[in-house]
Design a protein around this motif. Structure first.
Motif, PDB file in Angstrom:
ATOM      1  N   GLU A 285     -13.668   0.702   3.485  1.00 42.57           N
ATOM      2  CA  GLU A 285     -13.229   1.959   4.115  1.00 42.57           C
ATOM      3  C   GLU A 285     -12.462   1.679   5.398  1.00 42.57           C
TER       4      GLU A 285
ATOM      5  N   THR B 102      -8.275  -1.466  -6.359  1.00 42.40           N
ATOM      6  CA  THR B 102      -8.491  -2.024  -5.026  1.00 42.40           C
ATOM      7  C   THR B 102      -9.967  -2.136  -4.681  1.00 42.40           C
TER       8      THR B 102
ATOM      9  N   HIS C 258      -4.857   1.084   6.837  1.00 44.42           N
ATOM     10  CA  HIS C 258      -3.712   0.993   5.896  1.00 44.42           C
ATOM     11  C   HIS C 258      -3.383  -0.445   5.524  1.00 44.42           C
TER      12      HIS C 258
ATOM     13  N   PRO D 139       0.800  -1.225   0.000  1.00 46.40           N
ATOM     14  CA  PRO D 139       0.000   0.000   0.000  1.00 46.40           C
ATOM     15  C   PRO D 139       0.836   1.281   0.000  1.00 46.40           C
TER      16      PRO D 139
ATOM     17  N   GLN E 296      -9.004   0.527   4.508  1.00 49.59           N
ATOM     18  CA  GLN E 296      -8.220   1.680   4.052  1.00 49.59           C
ATOM     19  C   GLN E 296      -7.745   2.510   5.235  1.00 49.59           C
TER      20      GLN E 296
END
Length: 396
Positions: free
Chosen positions: A388, A373, A394, A40, A391
């Motif tokens: 979410e 993604t 991370h 990432p 994300q």
């Protein structure tokens, strides 16, 4: 649109840099769905191997082997990241990885762990030295393997330093071997219903690349010398300088062709017993080559090429890269392809594989980091809220 040869094959691509990605790009060109897994934070390190870059900022190196792929960012060091990969593997046909031997076991992503999850999985590993042997756990690098394998010992000037090949040829050759192994395993699966572990090594690939020169050693026990632009078993088969500081390659493979060379050059070397047959020319190359070189300096390159072409003697110029990609033959074979990327276009080197019924397709330019993604995770059943959360942590 014609269906591609590997349509329906799903590939999880855990490889990076050149060798592994070159294999997965080949699979993608042939129609496989390839999802490239990247870190990432930074992704494949070749994203930063620049300049040079294209107009949109994509490094030329990354663009070399990553078209037709999707990019999914996942931190595989986390349990949640590992769960994502396992969900993908459950419905995948192929997993490709180029981690050090045993490097994925701590994440539960090694072959033994994943084959129990999906017995039909073809698990393809590309490493420096393979899964077995005393050097198995050492990292592998193309340049170093070129040296270790003996390839550099036969490359370069006769009296100078050993040279590496101008591109990472061992990486690329190993990538092709990986593609062969993957396709063979997929074909075998149609008979057995089971996948298997494909184990390809840079060193093994480089040793196989020694070809006739390696076989010369096995046949005689002698160490093959470095011959510069010469050939160990054929003379004249090398580069010659011409008037105007240009160069050509003369590839004279038999006595009939050498007789034609003599006629073109106005010489009676074929009548000399030292040069009458190829074995004699190989034995006496030190006498013949200077005689030929002196004659070559009497005309310019293109004049010689025209004369040899007319006499059906194999020959050719030494082009620079710009000249090579601009050749009408290169263009006619679609070896330079234009892909759309954002508001611009990107020219890339094409695929050499030409199939009449299921041709290679150029569907997308190399992806931005993580551009797919959300769509990939959605297809795996993750909700927007879950995505979410991943994300925010991370993990993706």
């Amino acid at each position: 649109m014609t269906q591609a040869a590997l349509a329906g094959i799903k590939v999880v691509d855990l490889s990076r840099v050149l060798a592994g990605p070159s294999a997965t790009q080949c699979l993608a060109d042939l129609g496989a769905e390839v999802i490239k897994i990247e870190r990432p934070d930074s992704g494949d390190e070749t994203r930063e191997w620049a300049p040079p870059q294209f107009a949109d900022g994509t490094s030329a190196y990354f663009a070399t082997v990553n078209r037709n792929k999707q990019s999914l960012t996942v931190d595989i060091s986390t349990p949640a990241g590992q769960d994502i990969i396992k969900k993908m593997v459950a419905e995948a046909d192929v997993l490709v990885e180029n981690y050090k031997v045993g490097g994925l076991k701590k994440y539960g992503l090694d072959y033994d762990s994943l084959k129990s999850l999906n017995p039909r999985l073809v698990y393809a590993s590309l490493t420096g030295f393979g899964q077995t042997g005393p050097d198995a756990r050492k990292p592998g690098y193309d340049y170093i393997i070129q040296g270790q394998s003996g390839l550099m010992s036969i490359t370069g000037p006769e009296d100078g330093l050993p040279y590496k090949v101008g591109v990472a040829v061992v990486d690329l050759f190993a990538g092709l071997n990986l593609v062969i192994g993957i396709q063979a395993a997929l074909l075998a699966r149609t008979q057995t219903g089971l996948g298997q572990h494909v184990d390809v090594a840079l060193l093994d690939s480089a040793i196989a690349m020694l070809a006739n020169v390696g076989m010369n050693h096995l046949a005689t026990g002698k160490v093959p010398p470095r011959l510069g632009n010469g050939h160990p078993s054929i003379v004249p088969y090398q580069v010659f300088a011409t008037e105007g500081a240009q160069h050509l390659i003369l590839a004279c493979g038999n006595d009939k062709q050498f007789a034609a060379v003599c006629e073109v050059m106005g010489q009676d070397w074929i009548a000399d017993e030292r040069f009458a047959t190829n074995p004699q020319r190989v034995k006496n190359r030190a006498e013949l080559v200077p005689l030929m070189q002196a004659e070559f300096m009497r005309r310019e390159r293109d004049e010689w090429l025209g004369l040899f072409d007319a006499a059906s003697v194999p020959c050719g110029p030494i082009n620079n890269i710009a000249e090579a990609v601009a050749m009408p033959q290169t263009q006619a074979r679609a070896m330079v392809v234009e892909l759309a990327k954002k508001d611009t276009t990107m020219r890339v080197l094409g695929s050499p594989v030409k199939l009449s019924g299921t041709p290679v397709q150029y569907l997308s330019a190399p992806p931005d980091l993580g551009q797919d993604t959300v769509s990939v995770l959605t297809s795996l059943g993750y909700t927007q809220e879950q995505i979410e959360q991943l994300q925010q942590q991370h993990i993706v």
